[in-house]
Design an enzyme around this catalytic site. Structure first.
Site, PDB file in Angstrom:
ATOM      1  CB  SER A  57       6.602  28.395 -47.348  1.00 22.30           C
ATOM      2  OG  SER A  57       8.305  27.655 -47.339  1.00 22.30           O
ATOM      3  CG  ASN A  58       7.982  31.131 -41.743  1.00 21.30           C
ATOM      4  OD1 ASN A  58       7.114  32.405 -42.850  1.00 21.30           O
ATOM      5  ND2 ASN A  58       7.411  30.423 -40.561  1.00 21.30           N
ATOM      6  CG  ASN A  59      13.511  28.859 -48.745  1.00 23.06           C
ATOM      7  OD1 ASN A  59      13.880  29.895 -49.489  1.00 23.06           O
ATOM      8  ND2 ASN A  59      14.512  27.322 -48.782  1.00 23.06           N
TER       9      ASN A  59
ATOM     10  CG  ASP B 177       9.256  18.141 -50.083  1.00 23.41           C
ATOM     11  OD1 ASP B 177       9.724  19.114 -49.228  1.00 23.41           O
ATOM     12  OD2 ASP B 177       9.556  17.002 -49.786  1.00 23.41           O
TER      13      ASP B 177
ATOM     14  CG  PHE C 296      17.079  28.946 -53.207  1.00 27.57           C
ATOM     15  CD1 PHE C 296      16.161  28.093 -52.419  1.00 27.57           C
ATOM     16  CD2 PHE C 296      16.332  29.904 -54.227  1.00 27.57           C
ATOM     17  CE1 PHE C 296      15.111  28.142 -52.969  1.00 27.57           C
ATOM     18  CE2 PHE C 296      14.909  29.869 -54.222  1.00 27.57           C
ATOM     19  CZ  PHE C 296      14.396  28.648 -53.742  1.00 27.57           C
TER      20      PHE C 296
ATOM     21  CE1 TYR D 200      22.543  19.127 -53.004  1.00 22.99           C
ATOM     22  CE2 TYR D 200      20.051  20.162 -52.439  1.00 22.99           C
ATOM     23  CZ  TYR D 200      21.268  19.362 -52.599  1.00 22.99           C
ATOM     24  OH  TYR D 200      20.725  18.679 -51.062  1.00 22.99           O
ATOM     25  CG  ASP D 201      18.892  27.148 -57.787  1.00 25.27           C
ATOM     26  OD1 ASP D 201      18.412  26.223 -58.335  1.00 25.27           O
ATOM     27  OD2 ASP D 201      18.271  28.370 -57.727  1.00 25.27           O
TER      28      ASP D 201
ATOM     29  CE  LYS E 295      15.807  28.325 -59.761  1.00 28.23           C
ATOM     30  NZ  LYS E 295      15.993  29.146 -58.117  1.00 28.23           N
TER      31      LYS E 295
END
Length: 204
Positions: A8-10, A76, A159, A161-162, A182
């Site tokens: 991932s690069n998120n 995912d 981030f 839909y949080d 969280k």
């Protein structure tokens, strides 16, 4: 030291995963940190198909370039809303048509649920983790957390839909939780917690 390569690069997702796994004796690297420039097409029909595909393609790339002592981990995740028959599901990140536009995705979700009663706004976050060890063995695990969708944005953290996902037990949206709160109860936190013992064995 063995490395975990996150497929991932998120930036926010990578930060969250690093926080959850920070007590492991392992380096955790994003694709960008490993100088891997690859865009895996997420064309699976399930969270697991997409996670597994991402992890496998990165695993094969690392093997081809001769890397050693690594684990590939892909995530995912998505939001499934009961009233919408599971939408946005695997399309969560690109629900509005533009990948990664959180504001537009939240706006579309609110429009879809306009006028829907609170009792029909049940939802769950799902996180599917796919992991390949250096020998190509595959491991998959799922984490989920249930809540419901608010009528408007609450909170500035998190981030995706949080800001719309309300967690009744803490009486807060995910965007109102601090990172420790969280990570303890989130879908990603639950999935990674289940994987920790496995990862410990793989990095020995």
């Amino acid at each position: 030291m063995k490395k975990i390569i996150l497929a991932s690069n998120n930036i926010k997702k990578v930060k969250e995963i690093k926080q959850i796994l920070n007590d492991l004796d392992v380096e955790i690297k994003s694709l960008n940190e490993e100088k891997i420039n690859i865009d895996v097409i997420e064309d699976g029909k399930t969270f697991e198909e997409n996670a597994k595909k991402k992890a496998k393609e990165i695993y094969e790339l690392l093997r081809e370039r001769g890397d050693k002592d690594f684990i590939v981990l892909a995530d995912d995740s998505g939001l499934c809303v009961d009233y919408l028959n599971g939408e946005p599901g695997i399309y969560s990140a690109r629900y509005s048509g533009e990948h990664g536009n959180d504001e537009a995705n939240n706006k579309k979700l609110l429009e879809k649920l306009k006028g829907v009663s609170d009792k029909e706004r049940g939802a769950k976050f799902i996180c599917q983790i796919a992991l390949f060890d250096e020998e190509g063995a595959y491991y998959g695990i799922t984490g989920e957390v249930k809540g419901y969708i608010l009528n408007n944005i609450h909170g500035n953290g998190g981030f995706g839909y949080d800001p719309l996902f309300f967690y009744p037990s803490l009486n807060k949206s995910f965007a109102e939780l601090n990172s420790d709160e969280k990570n303890l109860i989130s879908h990603r936190g639950k999935a990674l917690s289940k994987l920790k013992d496995l990862i410990v064995n793989l990095i020995k």
